[in-house]
Design a protein around this motif. Structure first.
Motif, PDB file in Angstrom:
ATOM      1  N   TYR A 143      42.471   8.734  44.830  1.00 46.87           N
ATOM      2  CA  TYR A 143      41.201   9.455  44.831  1.00 46.87           C
ATOM      3  C   TYR A 143      40.152   8.703  44.015  1.00 46.87           C
ATOM      4  CZ  TYR A 143      44.181  13.397  46.221  1.00 46.87           C
ATOM      5  OH  TYR A 143      45.078  14.208  46.864  1.00 46.87           O
ATOM      6  N   LEU A 144      38.910   9.078  44.217  1.00 49.38           N
ATOM      7  CA  LEU A 144      37.825   8.650  43.337  1.00 49.38           C
ATOM      8  C   LEU A 144      37.469   9.812  42.432  1.00 49.38           C
ATOM      9  CD1 LEU A 144      35.495   6.703  45.810  1.00 49.38           C
ATOM     10  CD2 LEU A 144      36.977   5.728  44.038  1.00 49.38           C
ATOM     11  N   TRP A 161      32.200   5.897  39.782  1.00 52.68           N
ATOM     12  CA  TRP A 161      33.440   6.459  40.297  1.00 52.68           C
ATOM     13  C   TRP A 161      34.580   5.480  40.050  1.00 52.68           C
ATOM     14  CZ3 TRP A 161      33.323  11.415  41.643  1.00 52.68           C
ATOM     15  CH2 TRP A 161      32.109  11.971  42.054  1.00 52.68           C
ATOM     16  N   ARG A 162      35.746   5.989  39.675  1.00 51.24           N
ATOM     17  CA  ARG A 162      36.919   5.133  39.492  1.00 51.24           C
ATOM     18  C   ARG A 162      38.107   5.739  40.228  1.00 51.24           C
ATOM     19  NH1 ARG A 162      40.765   6.952  35.822  1.00 51.24           N
ATOM     20  NH2 ARG A 162      40.128   8.584  34.367  1.00 51.24           N
ATOM     21  N   GLU A 163      39.117   4.916  40.453  1.00 52.81           N
ATOM     22  CA  GLU A 163      40.279   5.366  41.213  1.00 52.81           C
ATOM     23  C   GLU A 163      41.279   6.120  40.322  1.00 52.81           C
ATOM     24  OE1 GLU A 163      40.597   1.988  44.701  1.00 52.81           O
ATOM     25  OE2 GLU A 163      41.692   1.669  42.818  1.00 52.81           O
ATOM     26  N   VAL A 204      45.969   1.776  41.306  1.00 50.75           N
ATOM     27  CA  VAL A 204      44.578   1.769  40.874  1.00 50.75           C
ATOM     28  C   VAL A 204      44.337   0.534  40.009  1.00 50.75           C
ATOM     29  CG1 VAL A 204      44.540   4.292  40.936  1.00 50.75           C
ATOM     30  CG2 VAL A 204      44.945   3.140  38.756  1.00 50.75           C
ATOM     31  N   ASN A 205      43.098   0.268  39.721  1.00 53.34           N
ATOM     32  CA  ASN A 205      42.761  -0.963  39.014  1.00 53.34           C
ATOM     33  C   ASN A 205      43.275  -0.983  37.576  1.00 53.34           C
ATOM     34  OD1 ASN A 205      41.447  -2.030  41.250  1.00 53.34           O
ATOM     35  ND2 ASN A 205      39.528  -0.993  40.736  1.00 53.34           N
ATOM     36  N   ARG A 206      42.718  -0.147  36.732  1.00 55.73           N
ATOM     37  CA  ARG A 206      43.075  -0.151  35.310  1.00 55.73           C
ATOM     38  C   ARG A 206      43.130   1.276  34.799  1.00 55.73           C
ATOM     39  NH1 ARG A 206      44.478  -4.857  32.743  1.00 55.73           N
ATOM     40  NH2 ARG A 206      42.855  -5.014  31.176  1.00 55.73           N
ATOM     41  N   ILE A 207      43.918   1.499  33.752  1.00 57.31           N
ATOM     42  CA  ILE A 207      44.012   2.807  33.104  1.00 57.31           C
ATOM     43  C   ILE A 207      43.312   2.690  31.754  1.00 57.31           C
ATOM     44  CG2 ILE A 207      45.574   4.509  32.093  1.00 57.31           C
ATOM     45  CD1 ILE A 207      47.582   3.724  34.299  1.00 57.31           C
ATOM     46  N   THR A 208      42.242   3.468  31.594  1.00 57.02           N
ATOM     47  CA  THR A 208      41.367   3.356  30.425  1.00 57.02           C
ATOM     48  C   THR A 208      41.899   4.160  29.245  1.00 57.02           C
ATOM     49  OG1 THR A 208      39.480   3.126  31.912  1.00 57.02           O
ATOM     50  CG2 THR A 208      39.002   3.645  29.614  1.00 57.02           C
ATOM     51  N   PRO A 209      41.994   3.555  28.063  1.00 53.85           N
ATOM     52  CA  PRO A 209      42.525   4.261  26.904  1.00 53.85           C
ATOM     53  C   PRO A 209      41.500   5.094  26.152  1.00 53.85           C
ATOM     54  CG  PRO A 209      42.150   1.986  26.340  1.00 53.85           C
ATOM     55  CD  PRO A 209      41.818   2.115  27.798  1.00 53.85           C
ATOM     56  N   CYS A 210      40.237   4.674  26.181  1.00 54.58           N
ATOM     57  CA  CYS A 210      39.206   5.335  25.376  1.00 54.58           C
ATOM     58  C   CYS A 210      37.903   5.381  26.163  1.00 54.58           C
ATOM     59  CB  CYS A 210      38.975   4.595  24.058  1.00 54.58           C
ATOM     60  SG  CYS A 210      40.475   4.409  23.045  1.00 54.58           S
ATOM     61  N   SER A 211      37.080   6.357  25.850  1.00 51.76           N
ATOM     62  CA  SER A 211      35.830   6.540  26.586  1.00 51.76           C
ATOM     63  C   SER A 211      34.680   5.697  26.042  1.00 51.76           C
ATOM     64  CB  SER A 211      35.432   8.024  26.566  1.00 51.76           C
ATOM     65  OG  SER A 211      35.248   8.476  25.234  1.00 51.76           O
ATOM     66  N   VAL A 250      38.867  20.717  34.658  1.00 44.88           N
ATOM     67  CA  VAL A 250      38.954  20.547  36.105  1.00 44.88           C
ATOM     68  C   VAL A 250      38.329  19.205  36.482  1.00 44.88           C
ATOM     69  CG1 VAL A 250      38.442  21.546  38.357  1.00 44.88           C
ATOM     70  CG2 VAL A 250      38.724  23.047  36.370  1.00 44.88           C
ATOM     71  N   THR A 251      39.124  18.366  37.113  1.00 47.68           N
ATOM     72  CA  THR A 251      38.654  17.048  37.564  1.00 47.68           C
ATOM     73  C   THR A 251      38.392  17.094  39.066  1.00 47.68           C
ATOM     74  OG1 THR A 251      39.957  15.919  35.870  1.00 47.68           O
ATOM     75  CG2 THR A 251      39.188  14.592  37.737  1.00 47.68           C
ATOM     76  N   PRO A 252      37.167  16.771  39.502  1.00 42.90           N
ATOM     77  CA  PRO A 252      36.915  16.674  40.941  1.00 42.90           C
ATOM     78  C   PRO A 252      37.380  15.322  41.469  1.00 42.90           C
ATOM     79  CG  PRO A 252      34.904  16.202  39.745  1.00 42.90           C
ATOM     80  CD  PRO A 252      35.952  16.524  38.701  1.00 42.90           C
ATOM     81  N   GLY A 253      37.960  15.318  42.662  1.00 43.97           N
ATOM     82  CA  GLY A 253      38.409  14.064  43.258  1.00 43.97           C
ATOM     83  C   GLY A 253      38.085  14.014  44.736  1.00 43.97           C
ATOM     84  N   PHE A 254      37.781  12.826  45.210  1.00 41.21           N
ATOM     85  CA  PHE A 254      37.478  12.608  46.628  1.00 41.21           C
ATOM     86  C   PHE A 254      38.475  11.597  47.182  1.00 41.21           C
ATOM     87  CE2 PHE A 254      33.639  13.923  44.478  1.00 41.21           C
ATOM     88  CZ  PHE A 254      33.106  14.871  45.334  1.00 41.21           C
ATOM     89  N   TYR A 255      39.145  11.981  48.250  1.00 43.31           N
ATOM     90  CA  TYR A 255      40.171  11.110  48.832  1.00 43.31           C
ATOM     91  C   TYR A 255      39.564   9.775  49.235  1.00 43.31           C
ATOM     92  CZ  TYR A 255      43.879   9.399  51.875  1.00 43.31           C
ATOM     93  OH  TYR A 255      44.858   8.635  52.458  1.00 43.31           O
TER      94      TYR A 255
END
Length: 300
Positions: free
Chosen positions: A147-148, A156-158, A244-251, A131-136
């Motif tokens: 969302y953030l 926080w990221r978009e 959104v800015n960037r899509i991250t491939p790895c943590s 479950v991912t929480p998101g804030f508009y």
């Protein structure tokens, strides 16, 4: 050949094209898995809503996108939380959400934080729920919701889950389902070799490829796409929707380097499979079994 009792018969196919079709069919979640997906939806929603006043709760990720892997992919839900409940640091909110779910879900085997989600294991047929929480935050130029969500480094990221879902669907529609097939193949490789790269990243790379390609033929598309990811260093990609800015491939950097290494092993096998494709289907299928595992059919 005598198989152990209960073992599946090895898959065989007449051509490489048939082999890919049969493999994708085997990896596609079955009816019982799709039924299982919604089993705990109401329970999770009710608990979160009672504590946080959830505005919206919807399924996201592989299962909703039609790119999930049978008995492997997690079930993803997205919870839009009122902005006044947002904490300065996402880890604080994730810890709070974990505590609420752990207390309320008495039937859960375990509940833990796995940024950007809270993960839940019910020890049922489907692996786990996330479950991912998101804030508009804002709307895009066409009304897309941004969302953030929790991101790397306790920031926080978009994210724009619905817009990205539509992007994949649009790309897939251009190629009669082969974009989702390409994404599922990449994910099957990822799970077979435990590669620590984001499934969402692979999905968006496949969709971006589909948007740019005139056609998709798996033997040629796979090495081309993997080669591109290696040459880009498996680094964050620009969002093809521009939301959104960037899509991250790895943590982490360690996981990024491990993903590059795994792709570098995989690429020569994919290239060999492509080269042998129209010459010797059996030899080509052997290369693809090294990539995807023994579930990939042998071409006789």
């Amino acid at each position: 050949m005598v198989l152990p009792r209960g073992a599946d018969m090895p898959l065989v196919a007449e051509t490489i094209s048939d082999a890919f079709s049969e493999f994708l069919k085997k990896k596609t979640p079955k009816t019982w898995e799709r039924e299982e997906v919604g089993k705990y939806r109401t329970r999770i929603y009710d608990i979160l809503d009672a504590e946080f006043g959830v505005y919206n709760f919807f399924q996201s990720g592989s299962f909703s996108n039609g790119t999930g892997i049978s008995q492997v992919s997690d079930v993803d839900y997205f919870a839009r939380i009122p902005l006044d409940r947002k904490t300065v640091k996402p880890d604080s909110f994730l810890a709070s959400m974990k505590s609420v779910l752990k207390k309320g879900l008495w039937e859960a085997f375990d509940v833990w934080v796995s940024r950007p989600t809270v993960s839940i294991d019910f020890k049922q047929l489907v692996t786990q729920y996330e479950v991912t929480p998101g804030f508009y935050e804002r709307a895009g130029s066409k009304g897309e919701e941004v969302y953030l969500i929790p991101g790397p480094g306790d920031t926080w990221r978009e994210a724009a889950p619905k817009a990205h879902l539509q992007y994949v669907r649009d790309a897939d529609g251009m190629h009669s389902g082969k974009v989702k097939g390409l994404a599922r193949l990449l994910k099957a490789w990822k799970y077979e070799h435990e590669v620590p790269v984001s499934s969402f990243y692979l999905e968006m790379r496949a969709a971006q490829y589909g948007m740019q390609a005139d056609s998709i033929v798996y033997p040629s598309a796979l090495p081309t796409l993997v080669d591109r990811m290696i040459k880009h260093g498996v680094r964050p990609m620009n969002d093809p929707t521009g939301l959104v800015n960037r899509i991250t491939p790895c943590s982490s950097e360690v996981k990024r380097l491990a993903s590059i290494k795994a792709m570098s092993v995989c690429l020569p096998q994919l290239e060999a499979g492509f080269e042998k494709w129209t010459v010797d289907d059996w030899a080509a299928s052997c290369e693809y079994q090294d990539v995807f595992g023994s579930d990939f059919p042998c071409v006789l």
